[in-house]
Write a protein that holds these residues in place. Structure first.
Motif, mmCIF file in Angstrom:
data_model
loop_
_atom_site.group_PDB
_atom_site.id
_atom_site.type_symbol
_atom_site.label_atom_id
_atom_site.label_comp_id
_atom_site.label_asym_id
_atom_site.label_seq_id
_atom_site.Cartn_x
_atom_site.Cartn_y
_atom_site.Cartn_z
ATOM 1 N N SER A 149 -131.366 -89.947 -38.868
ATOM 2 C CA SER A 149 -132.261 -89.951 -39.959
ATOM 3 C C SER A 149 -133.125 -88.405 -40.047
ATOM 4 C CB SER A 149 -133.242 -90.893 -39.919
ATOM 5 O OG SER A 149 -134.088 -91.035 -38.754
ATOM 6 N N ALA A 150 -133.201 -87.896 -38.606
ATOM 7 C CA ALA A 150 -134.066 -86.646 -38.831
ATOM 8 C C ALA A 150 -133.332 -85.548 -39.737
ATOM 9 C CB ALA A 150 -133.948 -85.816 -37.560
ATOM 10 N N LEU A 151 -131.942 -85.640 -39.988
ATOM 11 C CA LEU A 151 -131.197 -84.467 -40.599
ATOM 12 C C LEU A 151 -131.174 -84.869 -42.294
ATOM 13 C CD1 LEU A 151 -127.943 -84.527 -38.173
ATOM 14 C CD2 LEU A 151 -129.364 -82.560 -39.198
ATOM 15 N N HIS A 152 -131.881 -85.913 -42.551
ATOM 16 C CA HIS A 152 -131.889 -86.195 -43.977
ATOM 17 C C HIS A 152 -133.456 -86.297 -44.587
ATOM 18 C CE1 HIS A 152 -127.686 -87.087 -43.431
ATOM 19 N NE2 HIS A 152 -127.942 -87.814 -42.238
ATOM 20 N N LYS A 153 -134.309 -85.555 -43.682
ATOM 21 C CA LYS A 153 -135.622 -85.577 -44.159
ATOM 22 C C LYS A 153 -136.195 -84.233 -44.436
ATOM 23 C CE LYS A 153 -137.091 -89.912 -41.744
ATOM 24 N NZ LYS A 153 -137.256 -90.083 -40.417
ATOM 25 N N LYS A 154 -137.124 -84.216 -45.466
ATOM 26 C CA LYS A 154 -137.701 -83.027 -45.668
ATOM 27 C C LYS A 154 -138.833 -82.371 -44.550
ATOM 28 C CE LYS A 154 -140.125 -80.644 -49.547
ATOM 29 N NZ LYS A 154 -139.113 -79.429 -50.173
ATOM 30 N N CYS A 155 -138.486 -81.254 -44.112
ATOM 31 C CA CYS A 155 -139.472 -80.572 -42.909
ATOM 32 C C CYS A 155 -140.864 -80.194 -43.476
ATOM 33 C CB CYS A 155 -138.582 -79.579 -42.213
ATOM 34 S SG CYS A 155 -137.134 -80.430 -41.492
ATOM 35 N N ARG A 156 -141.900 -80.502 -42.639
ATOM 36 C CA ARG A 156 -143.032 -79.789 -42.943
ATOM 37 C C ARG A 156 -143.223 -78.164 -42.620
ATOM 38 N NH1 ARG A 156 -143.889 -84.248 -40.233
ATOM 39 N NH2 ARG A 156 -144.770 -83.153 -38.542
#
Ligand code: ZN
Length: 163
Positions: free
Chosen positions: A12-19
């Motif tokens: 799931s980390a690959l599909h989230k917007k990063c801060r």
């Protein structure tokens, strides 16, 4: 320095917007050093922090003679077009056809927080786009107009590259 595990597409980390990064401290420097080591070990052109499970806007790109560290990168300007094969360390053995701009100018911060601008052509321009997409949770399969088939890959790379 330490090698980090590269996550694959299903994570799931690959599909989230990063801060954005706000602290330019020793922890960030360790992350950058680890990302560079991991990139070289994997023989890649670029690596984004979410690919190792860190949801921050950090990218490393191997520009041949040096590694560019891009923190909080923004694409400022693009020109031209290139149409070619793209792959991703998070999708081993898969390749797709993606149209990208041929020249891309990026603004980013270095490891000490200083802003700088850098322009890349061809493979580097493609890497800038690909890695910036990762920071917004986007994987290249979402922008590829076609993925290559197993037959096409076999033709290009030979039959037994997985053995
Ligand atoms: Zn990728």
């Amino acid at each position: 320095m330490a090698l980090r595990k590269i996550l694959t597409f299903d994570d799931s980390a690959l599909h989230k917007k990063c801060r954005p990064v706000t602290e330019f401290d020793a922890k960030l420097h360790t992350l950058l050093d680890d990302m560079t080591e991991t990139l070289y070990e994997a023989n890649g052109v670029g690596l984004a922090a979410p690919q190792i499970g860190i949801l921050r806007r950090v990218v490393v790109v191997d520009a041949g003679d040096q590694v560019l560290e891009l923190i909080n990168p923004e694409i400022l300007q693009t020109s031209g077009e290139q149409d070619g094969i793209e792959g991703c360390l998070s999708l081993p053995g898969e390749y797709g056809l993606v149209k990208r701009p041929n020249v891309v100018k990026v603004r980013a911060q270095d490891r000490n927080g200083e802003w700088y601008e850098v322009e890349g052509e061809e493979l580097i321009a493609r890497a800038f786009c690909h890695e910036c997409d990762h920071l917004d949770g986007k994987v290249y399969t979402e922008v590829a107009y076609r993925m290559l088939s197993d037959d096409e890959l076999e033709e290009m790379y030979g039959e037994d590259d997985e053995t």
